[in-house]
Design a protein around this motif. Structure first.
Motif, PDB file in Angstrom:
ATOM      1  N   GLU A   2       3.576   0.646  -5.515  1.00 54.63           N
ATOM      2  CA  GLU A   2       2.668   0.818  -6.661  1.00 54.63           C
ATOM      3  C   GLU A   2       3.443   1.257  -7.903  1.00 54.63           C
ATOM      4  O   GLU A   2       3.218   0.756  -9.001  1.00 54.63           O
ATOM      5  N   ARG A   3       4.383   2.186  -7.728  1.00 53.93           N
ATOM      6  CA  ARG A   3       5.187   2.681  -8.860  1.00 53.93           C
ATOM      7  C   ARG A   3       6.110   1.607  -9.429  1.00 53.93           C
ATOM      8  O   ARG A   3       6.486   1.662 -10.593  1.00 53.93           O
TER       9      ARG A   3
ATOM     10  N   HIS B 235       0.814  -1.221   0.000  1.00 56.37           N
ATOM     11  CA  HIS B 235       0.000   0.000   0.000  1.00 56.37           C
ATOM     12  C   HIS B 235       0.851   1.276   0.000  1.00 56.37           C
ATOM     13  O   HIS B 235       0.315   2.367   0.097  1.00 56.37           O
TER      14      HIS B 235
ATOM     15  N   LYS C 255       0.653  -5.953 -11.906  1.00 62.76           N
ATOM     16  CA  LYS C 255      -0.631  -5.500 -11.353  1.00 62.76           C
ATOM     17  C   LYS C 255      -1.715  -6.525 -11.651  1.00 62.76           C
ATOM     18  O   LYS C 255      -2.536  -6.852 -10.791  1.00 62.76           O
TER      19      LYS C 255
ATOM     20  N   GLN D 142       3.265   4.093  -1.825  1.00 59.75           N
ATOM     21  CA  GLN D 142       3.328   4.666  -3.170  1.00 59.75           C
ATOM     22  C   GLN D 142       4.473   4.065  -3.976  1.00 59.75           C
ATOM     23  O   GLN D 142       4.345   3.814  -5.171  1.00 59.75           O
TER      24      GLN D 142
END
Length: 199
Positions: free
Chosen positions: A183-184, A178, A191, A180
């Protein structure tokens, strides 16, 4: 950086870049097709391969340690030599005991079933380490977390269920997933591997 779309070692290097907040050009390489461009840069044609101005680096550990030194904030290795050595040994064990099993599972067939069991056992044997501190063997995020998190991210797609006893590992993963930076670090393929297991 030259990277595969779904590979733990490439994901590891991308996660280091993301944790450092470094912007870079991502060149996705086809696993099944040799890249002439990559072969010119790296005699082994392996990924990840990092190009930083006139410098070309390959071997994931070399790439990750270079990035940690080149971009010192936030630091992803502790200052003292003892803690650094401990984390380096942990990374070697994870590569040998976890990542090799992931590769066998991806190969499919009968060997994959045995590899799933071994990977599950290897992971569950480390539950006390996940309980001991917020990150793996360290109070702060380190280069080792950049290797551990991509393995845990892939567990559902590898059909490795840790059950209730593996809850500390799953909770650790969710904390990192969770952020950032995590995610990047993901490619579209990475994903989708979580989306497909949810469906």
């Amino acid at each position: 950086m030259y990277t595969l779309a779904d590979d733990i070692q490439c994901h590891r290097a991308r996660l280091v870049l993301a944790a450092k907040g470094v912007s870079y050009e991502r060149v996705i390489v086809d696993r099944d097709k040799a890249s002439a461009e990559l072969a010119e840069l790296n005699p082994y044609g392996t990924t990840p391969t990092l190009v930083d101005r006139d410098l070309v680096l390959y071997d994931t550990s070399v790439v990750c340690e270079y990035l940690d030194e080149r971009y010192p904030h936030p630091p992803l290795m502790p200052i003292d030599p003892l803690s650094r050595a401990r984390l380096r040994v942990a990374a070697v064990r994870i590569e040998r005991d976890w990542v090799t099993e992931v590769e066998v599972i991806r190969g499919g067939g009968r060997p994959a079933d045995a590899a799933r069991k071994r990977l599950r056992q290897n992971l569950l044997s480390t539950v006390p380490l996940f309980k001991a501190s917020r990150f793996f063997l360290n109070p702060e995020m380190s280069l080792v977390d950049c290797l551990v998190a991509p393995v845990i991210w892939r567990l559902p797609s590898l059909e490795v269920d840790l059950g209730k006893e593996g809850r500390p590992i799953i909770d650790y993963g969710e904390r990192l997933f969770h952020s950032q930076g995590f995610e990047r670090s993901l490619t579209d393929d990475e994903k989708n591997m979580r989306l497909e297991t949810v469906r």
